[in-house]
Design a protein around this motif. Structure first.
Motif, mmCIF file in Angstrom:
data_model
loop_
_atom_site.group_PDB
_atom_site.id
_atom_site.type_symbol
_atom_site.label_atom_id
_atom_site.label_comp_id
_atom_site.label_asym_id
_atom_site.label_seq_id
_atom_site.Cartn_x
_atom_site.Cartn_y
_atom_site.Cartn_z
ATOM 1 N N MET A 1 0.847 -1.186 0.000
ATOM 2 C CA MET A 1 0.000 0.000 0.000
ATOM 3 C C MET A 1 0.885 1.239 0.000
ATOM 4 S SD MET A 1 -3.205 -0.853 -0.071
ATOM 5 C CE MET A 1 -3.932 0.732 0.376
ATOM 6 N N GLU A 2 0.407 2.316 -0.619
ATOM 7 C CA GLU A 2 1.146 3.571 -0.649
ATOM 8 C C GLU A 2 0.271 4.703 -0.137
ATOM 9 O OE1 GLU A 2 2.669 4.235 -4.570
ATOM 10 O OE2 GLU A 2 3.734 2.299 -4.644
ATOM 11 N N HIS A 3 0.868 5.664 0.531
ATOM 12 C CA HIS A 3 0.125 6.791 1.081
ATOM 13 C C HIS A 3 -0.665 7.496 -0.027
ATOM 14 C CE1 HIS A 3 1.618 7.090 5.280
ATOM 15 N NE2 HIS A 3 2.599 6.358 4.785
ATOM 16 N N GLY A 4 -1.928 7.722 0.237
ATOM 17 C CA GLY A 4 -2.786 8.388 -0.729
ATOM 18 C C GLY A 4 -3.559 7.452 -1.633
ATOM 19 N N ASP A 5 -3.345 6.139 -1.503
ATOM 20 C CA ASP A 5 -4.091 5.186 -2.324
ATOM 21 C C ASP A 5 -5.588 5.300 -2.036
ATOM 22 O OD1 ASP A 5 -1.898 4.130 -3.594
ATOM 23 O OD2 ASP A 5 -1.774 2.315 -2.377
ATOM 24 N N ILE A 6 -6.386 5.332 -3.103
ATOM 25 C CA ILE A 6 -7.847 5.323 -2.974
ATOM 26 C C ILE A 6 -8.288 3.876 -2.850
ATOM 27 C CG2 ILE A 6 -10.041 5.936 -4.051
ATOM 28 C CD1 ILE A 6 -8.492 8.041 -5.683
ATOM 29 N N ILE A 7 -9.077 3.574 -1.825
ATOM 30 C CA ILE A 7 -9.451 2.184 -1.610
ATOM 31 C C ILE A 7 -10.937 1.970 -1.876
ATOM 32 C CG2 ILE A 7 -7.568 1.950 0.034
ATOM 33 C CD1 ILE A 7 -9.671 1.768 2.218
ATOM 34 N N GLY A 8 -11.351 0.725 -1.737
ATOM 35 C CA GLY A 8 -12.756 0.370 -1.938
ATOM 36 C C GLY A 8 -12.964 -0.444 -3.190
ATOM 37 N N HIS A 9 -13.750 -1.519 -3.070
ATOM 38 C CA HIS A 9 -13.972 -2.395 -4.231
ATOM 39 C C HIS A 9 -15.412 -2.881 -4.326
ATOM 40 C CE1 HIS A 9 -12.604 -5.001 -0.878
ATOM 41 N NE2 HIS A 9 -13.573 -5.815 -1.311
ATOM 42 N N GLU A 10 -16.306 -2.290 -3.574
ATOM 43 C CA GLU A 10 -17.732 -2.602 -3.706
ATOM 44 C C GLU A 10 -18.425 -1.329 -4.188
ATOM 45 O OE1 GLU A 10 -18.713 -6.076 -0.593
ATOM 46 O OE2 GLU A 10 -18.512 -4.121 0.331
ATOM 47 N N THR A 11 -18.697 -1.279 -5.489
ATOM 48 C CA THR A 11 -19.068 -0.015 -6.115
ATOM 49 C C THR A 11 -20.124 -0.212 -7.197
ATOM 50 O OG1 THR A 11 -16.750 0.656 -5.841
ATOM 51 C CG2 THR A 11 -18.125 2.057 -7.218
ATOM 52 N N MET A 12 -21.008 0.763 -7.310
ATOM 53 C CA MET A 12 -21.929 0.820 -8.443
ATOM 54 C C MET A 12 -22.200 2.278 -8.767
ATOM 55 S SD MET A 12 -25.725 0.018 -7.007
ATOM 56 C CE MET A 12 -26.334 0.387 -8.660
ATOM 57 N N GLY A 13 -22.791 2.521 -9.935
ATOM 58 C CA GLY A 13 -23.074 3.896 -10.286
ATOM 59 C C GLY A 13 -23.535 4.042 -11.726
ATOM 60 N N GLU A 14 -23.403 5.259 -12.239
ATOM 61 C CA GLU A 14 -23.877 5.606 -13.573
ATOM 62 C C GLU A 14 -22.690 5.916 -14.478
ATOM 63 O OE1 GLU A 14 -26.198 9.346 -15.637
ATOM 64 O OE2 GLU A 14 -26.845 8.707 -13.645
ATOM 65 N N VAL A 15 -22.718 5.356 -15.681
ATOM 66 C CA VAL A 15 -21.656 5.597 -16.658
ATOM 67 C C VAL A 15 -21.735 7.046 -17.138
ATOM 68 C CG1 VAL A 15 -20.724 4.947 -18.906
ATOM 69 C CG2 VAL A 15 -21.656 3.185 -17.380
ATOM 70 N N VAL A 16 -20.607 7.771 -17.031
ATOM 71 C CA VAL A 16 -20.572 9.159 -17.491
ATOM 72 C C VAL A 16 -19.589 9.367 -18.645
ATOM 73 C CG1 VAL A 16 -21.356 10.130 -15.299
ATOM 74 C CG2 VAL A 16 -18.901 9.782 -15.692
ATOM 75 N N ASP A 17 -18.736 8.385 -18.918
ATOM 76 C CA ASP A 17 -17.820 8.485 -20.062
ATOM 77 C C ASP A 17 -17.418 7.071 -20.466
ATOM 78 O OD1 ASP A 17 -16.319 9.590 -22.054
ATOM 79 O OD2 ASP A 17 -14.774 10.451 -20.740
ATOM 80 N N VAL A 18 -17.216 6.865 -21.758
ATOM 81 C CA VAL A 18 -16.905 5.536 -22.283
ATOM 82 C C VAL A 18 -15.789 5.657 -23.304
ATOM 83 C CG1 VAL A 18 -17.819 3.511 -23.476
ATOM 84 C CG2 VAL A 18 -19.307 4.826 -21.982
ATOM 85 N N GLY A 19 -14.819 4.725 -23.236
ATOM 86 C CA GLY A 19 -13.743 4.696 -24.204
ATOM 87 C C GLY A 19 -14.234 4.359 -25.597
ATOM 88 N N ALA A 20 -13.454 4.738 -26.616
ATOM 89 C CA ALA A 20 -13.873 4.593 -28.014
ATOM 90 C C ALA A 20 -14.072 3.142 -28.429
ATOM 91 C CB ALA A 20 -12.836 5.248 -28.919
ATOM 92 N N ASP A 21 -13.381 2.195 -27.756
ATOM 93 C CA ASP A 21 -13.474 0.784 -28.138
ATOM 94 C C ASP A 21 -14.507 0.008 -27.328
ATOM 95 O OD1 ASP A 21 -11.382 1.144 -29.988
ATOM 96 O OD2 ASP A 21 -9.897 0.880 -28.394
ATOM 97 N N ASN A 22 -15.170 0.680 -26.417
ATOM 98 C CA ASN A 22 -16.133 0.010 -25.549
ATOM 99 C C ASN A 22 -17.527 0.089 -26.184
ATOM 100 O OD1 ASN A 22 -17.930 -0.787 -23.492
ATOM 101 N ND2 ASN A 22 -16.586 0.011 -21.885
ATOM 102 N N LYS A 23 -17.987 -1.023 -26.713
ATOM 103 C CA LYS A 23 -19.301 -1.065 -27.371
ATOM 104 C C LYS A 23 -20.389 -1.638 -26.463
ATOM 105 C CE LYS A 23 -17.065 0.343 -30.970
ATOM 106 N NZ LYS A 23 -17.064 1.801 -31.276
ATOM 107 N N ALA A 24 -20.007 -2.055 -25.243
ATOM 108 C CA ALA A 24 -20.969 -2.703 -24.347
ATOM 109 C C ALA A 24 -21.747 -1.710 -23.501
ATOM 110 C CB ALA A 24 -20.245 -3.693 -23.432
ATOM 111 N N LEU A 25 -21.160 -0.536 -23.238
ATOM 112 C CA LEU A 25 -21.791 0.439 -22.362
ATOM 113 C C LEU A 25 -22.009 1.749 -23.084
ATOM 114 C CD1 LEU A 25 -19.721 -0.081 -19.063
ATOM 115 C CD2 LEU A 25 -21.950 -1.064 -19.636
ATOM 116 N N LYS A 26 -22.935 2.533 -22.550
ATOM 117 C CA LYS A 26 -23.146 3.884 -23.064
ATOM 118 C C LYS A 26 -23.374 4.818 -21.873
ATOM 119 C CE LYS A 26 -28.173 3.466 -23.782
ATOM 120 N NZ LYS A 26 -28.300 2.193 -23.055
ATOM 121 N N VAL A 27 -23.163 6.087 -22.087
ATOM 122 C CA VAL A 27 -23.388 7.080 -21.048
ATOM 123 C C VAL A 27 -24.842 6.988 -20.564
ATOM 124 C CG1 VAL A 27 -23.512 9.557 -20.556
ATOM 125 C CG2 VAL A 27 -21.597 8.631 -21.886
#
Length: 389
Positions: A52-78
């Motif tokens: 671990m390093e000082h300042g690391d953002i933690i947490g791995h139980e997450t959900m939410g709304e897509v706000v940006d998608v990479g050009a090669d990602n065809k599975a999700l949309k904003v």
């Protein structure tokens, strides 16, 4: 953005950090609508997870709304509402193609470091040390999701955040723990640890057909919740667990035993748990396997020991003679969440289970550092914390 960051043992802070950005064409950026503190995050809080390093953002139980998608990602949309598995997987390598997503060969950029400790590297994980990729975690306002065309699952209309949030980790983990037991009609399943994963394992064992579940803990609120799920409870502070399980199973032992505790059991559970704690404190060991030893002894001949509690390094004084001479099967893994998501989402939709039953505390990110202490110290009846950024 605001995020929870690690700054050393017992030092969690809510502070401003740079917003994540798209770094690869398959990425997505998630605006986090709900996240949770996991029991395994407490191992980070307690300073027992390396790299671990000082300042690391933690947490791995997450959900939410897509706000940006990479050009090669065809599975999700904003605008898509998604739950994000804690295991990061490419979907294309040898292990991903077999459904073993938590063994992905490509998602850990630091796999050489992990291989030195474990022989080979597992998949990268969100917010869980640089040994497992150094990825920023999801206890934040926004999260970058690599390989987002493989991991996140869209949430059907009509389901609340709290109903599906735990598909990110603890529900699939508890379900996998029970599935590993190969439950048959009439089986008795013993489960060590009535924290969030243990609670999911209890309900999952009954979903999969267990006749009896014996739930082992000492925290009154956890035992009460376990009983509400139909389990018979055993308090390790007030009774000998081996003797009691033998009594309840006519001297045979449980058909399968689940270790949902891992490396940090209650220090006062037994003499060997005290010795384990001393070994860790004096750098003579890395993990405290008291629960695993007990589960082995309490399992019937040719039964199964299912291990989903987190262990990080090396364990000693494991009774392998007992396991070998009595024909025990060991099953264990970091959960390949992507494998379980569709079937478990369907169970939630059908009303077979509502995983939100474990939630006891709801708060903001700013309240997160204090709630880490509350959760770790098992105060205020705390079983599961959900944060709303």
């Amino acid at each position: 953005m605001k995020a929870l960051t690690w700054h050393g043992k017992g030092d969690m802070r809510c502070e401003s950090v740079p917003d994540p950005k798209i770094e690869h064409g398959r990425d997505a950026i998630i605006k986090v609508t709900a996240c949770a503190i996991c029991g395994s995050d407490l191992h980070i809080f307690d300073g027992v997870i390396p790299s671990m390093e000082h300042g690391d953002i933690i947490g791995h139980e997450t959900m939410g709304e897509v706000v940006d998608v990479g050009a090669d990602n065809k599975a999700l949309k904003v605008g898509d509402r998604v739950v994000v598995p804690f295991t990061i997987a490419c979907g294309e390598c040898f292990f991903c193609k077999k459904g073993y997503f938590s063994g992905c060969e490509r998602s850990n950029p630091n796999k050489a470091k992990a291989a030195k400790l474990w022989g080979s590297s597992p998949a990268g994980l969100f917010g869980y040390s640089h040994l497992l990729g150094g990825y920023s975690g999801g206890q934040a306002e926004y999260l970058r999701v690599p390989y987002a065309d493989v991991g996140p699952m869209k949430v059907p209309d009509g389901l609340s955040d709290e109903q599906v949030l735990f598909l990110s980790d603890i529900f699939p983990t508890g379900y996998m723990a029970a599935e590993f037991c190969n439950i048959q009609e009439g089986d008795t399943i013993a489960i060590w640890g009535c924290g969030p994963v243990g609670q999911m394992a209890i309900r999952s064992a009954f979903l999969l057909g267990a006749d009896r579940v014996l739930a082992i803990d000492t925290i009154p609120e956890r035992l009460t919740l376990a009983r509400s799920s139909g389990a018979e409870t055993l308090d390790f502070r007030h009774e000998d667990i081996y003797d009691r399980i033998m009594e309840l199973t006519n001297g045979r032992g449980a058909d399968a035993c689940i270790d949902a505790v891992g490396t940090e059991p209650d220090t006062m559970a037994s003499f060997d748990s005290v010795v384990d704690r001393i070994k860790v404190a004096t750098f003579m060991g890395t993990d405290r396997p008291h629960v695993l030893r007990q589960a082995i002894h309490c399992c019937r001949n040719f039964g199964t020991v299912s291990i989903v509690g987190v262990y990080g390094g090396f364990v000693d004084k494991i009774p392998m003679g007992s396991a070998i001479n009595r024909g025990l099967t060991f099953r264990m893994a970091q959960t390949p969440v992507q494998h379980y998501l569709p079937m478990l989402m369907e169970r939630i939709e059908k009303g077979e289970i509502d995983p939100s039953f474990v939630i006891t505390h709801r708060a903001t990110l700013e309240e997160g550092p204090e709630l880490y202490k509350t959760f770790r110290d098992k105060k205020d009846g705390c079983i599961k914390v959900v944060l709303r950024p």
